[in-house]
Design an enzyme around this catalytic site. Sequence first.
Site, PDB file in Angstrom:
ATOM      1  N   HIS A  85      56.832   1.995 -27.422  1.00  0.00           N
ATOM      2  CA  HIS A  85      55.794   3.030 -27.541  1.00  0.00           C
ATOM      3  C   HIS A  85      54.414   2.411 -27.436  1.00  0.00           C
ATOM      4  O   HIS A  85      54.252   1.202 -27.565  1.00  0.00           O
ATOM      5  CB  HIS A  85      55.930   3.721 -28.901  1.00  0.00           C
ATOM      6  CG  HIS A  85      55.677   2.786 -30.031  1.00  0.00           C
ATOM      7  ND1 HIS A  85      56.671   2.005 -30.577  1.00  0.00           N
ATOM      8  CD2 HIS A  85      54.542   2.457 -30.695  1.00  0.00           C
ATOM      9  CE1 HIS A  85      56.164   1.248 -31.534  1.00  0.00           C
ATOM     10  NE2 HIS A  85      54.863   1.496 -31.627  1.00  0.00           N
ATOM     11  N   HIS A  88      48.283  -0.538 -25.551  1.00  0.00           N
ATOM     12  CA  HIS A  88      49.319  -1.469 -25.089  1.00  0.00           C
ATOM     13  C   HIS A  88      50.685  -1.022 -25.600  1.00  0.00           C
ATOM     14  O   HIS A  88      50.767  -0.171 -26.495  1.00  0.00           O
ATOM     15  CB  HIS A  88      49.032  -2.862 -25.648  1.00  0.00           C
ATOM     16  CG  HIS A  88      49.176  -2.878 -27.137  1.00  0.00           C
ATOM     17  ND1 HIS A  88      48.161  -2.459 -27.972  1.00  0.00           N
ATOM     18  CD2 HIS A  88      50.218  -3.182 -27.946  1.00  0.00           C
ATOM     19  CE1 HIS A  88      48.577  -2.529 -29.221  1.00  0.00           C
ATOM     20  NE2 HIS A  88      49.834  -2.959 -29.241  1.00  0.00           N
TER      21      HIS A  88
HETATM   22  P1  A2P Z   1      51.609  -2.009 -32.049  1.00  0.00           P
HETATM   23  O1  A2P Z   1      51.033  -0.680 -31.725  1.00  0.00           O
HETATM   24  O2  A2P Z   1      50.764  -3.139 -31.629  1.00  0.00           O
HETATM   25  O3  A2P Z   1      53.003  -2.184 -31.525  1.00  0.00           O
HETATM   26  P2  A2P Z   1      55.273  -2.039 -37.676  1.00  0.00           P
HETATM   27  O4  A2P Z   1      56.124  -2.491 -36.527  1.00  0.00           O
HETATM   28  O5  A2P Z   1      54.482  -3.164 -38.296  1.00  0.00           O
HETATM   29  O6  A2P Z   1      56.054  -1.253 -38.680  1.00  0.00           O
HETATM   30  O7  A2P Z   1      54.184  -1.047 -37.068  1.00  0.00           O
HETATM   31  C1  A2P Z   1      54.559   0.161 -36.448  1.00  0.00           C
HETATM   32  C2  A2P Z   1      53.659   0.437 -35.261  1.00  0.00           C
HETATM   33  O8  A2P Z   1      52.312   0.658 -35.688  1.00  0.00           O
HETATM   34  C3  A2P Z   1      53.608  -0.722 -34.287  1.00  0.00           C
HETATM   35  O9  A2P Z   1      53.657  -0.169 -33.017  1.00  0.00           O
HETATM   36  C4  A2P Z   1      52.308  -1.433 -34.600  1.00  0.00           C
HETATM   37  O10 A2P Z   1      51.665  -2.168 -33.649  1.00  0.00           O
HETATM   38  C5  A2P Z   1      51.445  -0.289 -35.113  1.00  0.00           C
HETATM   39  N1  A2P Z   1      50.541  -0.797 -36.150  1.00  0.00           N
HETATM   40  C6  A2P Z   1      50.882  -1.382 -37.309  1.00  0.00           C
HETATM   41  N2  A2P Z   1      49.799  -1.666 -38.060  1.00  0.00           N
HETATM   42  C7  A2P Z   1      48.722  -1.257 -37.347  1.00  0.00           C
HETATM   43  C8  A2P Z   1      47.317  -1.269 -37.557  1.00  0.00           C
HETATM   44  N3  A2P Z   1      46.775  -1.750 -38.676  1.00  0.00           N
HETATM   45  N4  A2P Z   1      46.524  -0.774 -36.582  1.00  0.00           N
HETATM   46  C9  A2P Z   1      47.034  -0.278 -35.450  1.00  0.00           C
HETATM   47  N5  A2P Z   1      48.353  -0.232 -35.191  1.00  0.00           N
HETATM   48  C10 A2P Z   1      49.196  -0.710 -36.112  1.00  0.00           C
END
Ligand code: A2P
Length: 221
Positions: A71, A152
């Site tokens: 995603h 991304h």
């Molecule tokens: P990303 O969008 O870079 O893939 P996790 O895997 O840690 O449980 O996080 C779930 C999703 O939310 C992932 O897609 C992750 O990164 C995104 N995410 C986690 N923490 C943040 C943050 N502080 N800011 C933006 N996106 C985040």
Amino acid sequence: DHLELPLIPYYFGWFLTRVSAKQLDQTGEHFLEQLAERREFLEEFVKYIDSDAKENFNLQDYFQKKPSMLHCTTKFCNFGQEPNCETYIKTKDIEEQLSKAFHLKITDLFITPRTVGARVVLTEKQLCLWPTDENESNDKEGMKLPLGSRSHITLACAPHIKAVQTGRDLLEFLQLEACKAQPSFHTPVEGGELLCYDEGRWILHLSKHIEVKSIFSGSYH
Ligand code: A2P
């Protein structure tokens, strides 16, 4: 019966359809295979990974940690613990676009000692779903990039690295390119041009962008 207030998800984003997710996962694997065959890549990259992973280093094994569903995150809410979730949810565009299908355009694949990701370039309409409180800079250089620059898809993470790092890594590449930093190495490869910006940071500018299908939604898990 509806709840009076909307439930705040863990995060909002575009979730790739099953077919697109499979295709992109394979593209990512192929990218790693392509890199693992290059001596100049391995020699440079291995210098920047933890010493315990250095021996008999295997790129595919190192990047085993993958998201359960591919995603592109828009707003990370953490079930309401992050600021401005309510404002985001109540935005007309968000309400209207939930569960709608979108094409996402991928222009680059990148790898660092921490993450593997795909850069997504958003259309004007897609940018309307990007949080406006976002600060598109990273702590290192602090330069501000246009809104949505961080968009991304995380493809894989190194051990002990959280997915949120992928966006920070992408911003580093974009900042290097914005200040016209010279790559230490670049070469044409199958699919595009491969550049190295030291410290194990490699990016493949795709000669032909990849399009994936996705659904805009919230994740409640
Ligand atoms: P990303 O969008 O870079 O893939 P996790 O895997 O840690 O449980 O996080 C779930 C999703 O939310 C992932 O897609 C992750 O990164 C995104 N995410 C986690 N923490 C943040 C943050 N502080 N800011 C933006 N996106 C985040």
